[in-house]
Design a protein around this motif. Structure first.
Motif, PDB file in Angstrom:
ATOM      1  N   LEU A 191       6.410  -7.963  20.597  1.00 33.21           N
ATOM      2  CA  LEU A 191       6.573  -7.847  22.044  1.00 33.21           C
ATOM      3  C   LEU A 191       5.247  -7.522  22.725  1.00 33.21           C
ATOM      4  O   LEU A 191       4.815  -8.221  23.651  1.00 33.21           O
ATOM      5  N   TRP A 192       4.582  -6.454  22.263  1.00 34.72           N
ATOM      6  CA  TRP A 192       3.316  -6.058  22.875  1.00 34.72           C
ATOM      7  C   TRP A 192       2.233  -7.110  22.637  1.00 34.72           C
ATOM      8  O   TRP A 192       1.398  -7.363  23.500  1.00 34.72           O
ATOM      9  N   ASN A 194       2.602 -10.395  22.305  1.00 35.87           N
ATOM     10  CA  ASN A 194       2.803 -11.541  23.199  1.00 35.87           C
ATOM     11  C   ASN A 194       2.340 -11.224  24.618  1.00 35.87           C
ATOM     12  O   ASN A 194       1.711 -12.054  25.285  1.00 35.87           O
ATOM     13  N   LYS A 195       2.643 -10.016  25.070  1.00 41.09           N
ATOM     14  CA  LYS A 195       2.203  -9.620  26.413  1.00 41.09           C
ATOM     15  C   LYS A 195       0.682  -9.605  26.506  1.00 41.09           C
ATOM     16  O   LYS A 195       0.102 -10.047  27.508  1.00 41.09           O
ATOM     17  N   GLN A 198      -0.852 -13.242  26.502  1.00 34.36           N
ATOM     18  CA  GLN A 198      -0.657 -13.915  27.787  1.00 34.36           C
ATOM     19  C   GLN A 198      -1.475 -13.238  28.893  1.00 34.36           C
ATOM     20  O   GLN A 198      -2.059 -13.898  29.752  1.00 34.36           O
ATOM     21  N   GLY A 199      -1.522 -11.913  28.841  1.00 32.46           N
ATOM     22  CA  GLY A 199      -2.205 -11.179  29.896  1.00 32.46           C
ATOM     23  C   GLY A 199      -3.711 -11.331  29.881  1.00 32.46           C
ATOM     24  O   GLY A 199      -4.358 -11.309  30.939  1.00 32.46           O
ATOM     25  N   THR A 215      -1.104  -4.356  34.599  1.00 32.82           N
ATOM     26  CA  THR A 215      -0.618  -5.696  34.929  1.00 32.82           C
ATOM     27  C   THR A 215      -0.242  -6.471  33.673  1.00 32.82           C
ATOM     28  O   THR A 215       0.817  -7.114  33.613  1.00 32.82           O
ATOM     29  N   VAL A 216      -1.097  -6.404  32.658  1.00 30.35           N
ATOM     30  CA  VAL A 216      -0.860  -7.148  31.416  1.00 30.35           C
ATOM     31  C   VAL A 216       0.450  -6.724  30.760  1.00 30.35           C
ATOM     32  O   VAL A 216       1.234  -7.559  30.294  1.00 30.35           O
ATOM     33  N   PHE A 217       0.724  -5.423  30.731  1.00 34.14           N
ATOM     34  CA  PHE A 217       1.893  -4.920  30.011  1.00 34.14           C
ATOM     35  C   PHE A 217       3.062  -4.550  30.927  1.00 34.14           C
ATOM     36  O   PHE A 217       4.027  -3.930  30.472  1.00 34.14           O
ATOM     37  N   ASP A 218       2.967  -4.922  32.200  1.00 30.80           N
ATOM     38  CA  ASP A 218       4.051  -4.649  33.163  1.00 30.80           C
ATOM     39  C   ASP A 218       4.407  -3.166  33.192  1.00 30.80           C
ATOM     40  O   ASP A 218       5.584  -2.778  33.145  1.00 30.80           O
TER      41      ASP A 218
END
Length: 316
Positions: A191-192, A194-195, A198-199, A215-218
């Protein structure tokens, strides 16, 4: 009374005097005892150096402190935000000064010789001014994040490992220009990961590092850990810290010969056992017959849960 005894007497009795007055007294004693000198021995002091120190104190308004001897000097440079940056200097002889230690990221300024204290102050003032964004970014990270490593971060440490959850940390290095580099996760999480992948494509270097991470990890807020008690001075007293876990192999949190604290290196989420990287690497190598692993990556089974695991000797 010889020269050394007179100097020792001045230093002992001059504790209530200002440093310029004490330096004038030292210069007077030396002038009476010697005419000229080209080298510094146990009985001789360079008058030009003492005058240099006096000028720095009087005209540059830089605090100067002597250590156990007149050869060990500490100067404190203030930046525009009034942060204190100590510089430790070793006097090697006339027109020969070297930097013994600074609480700043390493730079070529630390590897050269200087002819005067004024030259050092001028060079490091300019260097400190150039690091203003670097200081700001580290302070912001330390203020809002739970820092796992370094255990006692200072401006000399140009990286931070930030707690994302119980098993995942984010490694971020900060360049002297204040930009983020070598960003990667410590621990296994799809999960982390992939974030992050993409980020990173949308990372904006015009924004603060802390803003980009959120921002990257919401993230709305960073996870907070229990505060670690310490008497050591750090950058921010408001920074939350977490007590390091024990290594599942050596059963210690920290080892003098193995820098760093135990990490969640097992890819099996239910495992929950932390290991020193060096301990796990040596364990896997020993279980594999003791031969050096190819490409520096040891593989085998987790000592705790027997899940397949791989470990590099160093965390790059």
């Amino acid at each position: 009374m010889d020269l050394v005894e007179e100097i020792e007497s001045l230093l002992q009795n001059g504790s209530n005097c200002s440093l310029p007055v004490l330096l004038d007294s030292l210069k007077s004693v030396v002038t009476q005892k010697i005419c000229t000198t080209e080298t510094v021995t146990a009985d001789l002091i360079d008058l030009e150096f003492l005058e240099d120190v006096k000028n720095i104190i009087s005209y540059e308004n830089i605090p100067v402190f002597f250590g156990k001897t007149l050869r060990d000097i500490k100067c404190i440079i203030l930046d525009e935000r009034l942060r204190e940056h100590p510089i430790f200097i070793m006097y090697k002889g006339p027109k020969k000064l070297i930097i013994s230690s600074v609480v700043l990221p390493h730079s070529p300024l630390q590897d050269r010789e200087y002819t005067s204290l004024e030259e050092i102050i001028t060079a490091f003032k300019k260097h400190v001014d150039s690091l203003s964004t670097y200081f700001h970014e580290l302070e912001r990270i330390d203020r809002f994040c739970t820092i796992m490593e370094p255990v006692e971060p200072t401006f000399k440490d140009d990286y931070r490992r930030i707690l994302l959850d119980d098993r995942i940390w984010l490694h971020v290095e900060v360049t002297p220009e204040g930009l983020a580099s070598n960003i990667h996760l410590v621990g296994q999480s799809e999960l982390w990961s992939n974030k992050l992948q993409q980020g990173l494509l949308s990372w904006d270097h015009d924004k603060e590092i802390i803003e980009n991470i959120m921002t990257v990890f919401d993230l709305v807020n960073f996870p907070a850990g229990s505060r670690k008690s310490s008497t050591t001075t750090t950058i921010s007293d408001d920074r939350p810290m977490i007590e390091p876990s024990l290594c599942g192999i050596c059963l210690c949190a920290e080892l003098p010969e193995s820098p760093g604290i135990p990490l969640p290196l097992c890819p099996n989420p239910p495992c929950g056992v932390y290991f020193h990287r060096n301990c796990l690497f040596q364990w896997l190598v020993a279980c594999g017959g003791g031969r050096p692993p190819p490409f520096g990556v040891a593989t085998g089974s987790c000592p705790a849960c027997l899940e397949s695991i791989a470990c590099c000797e160093r965390d790059d």
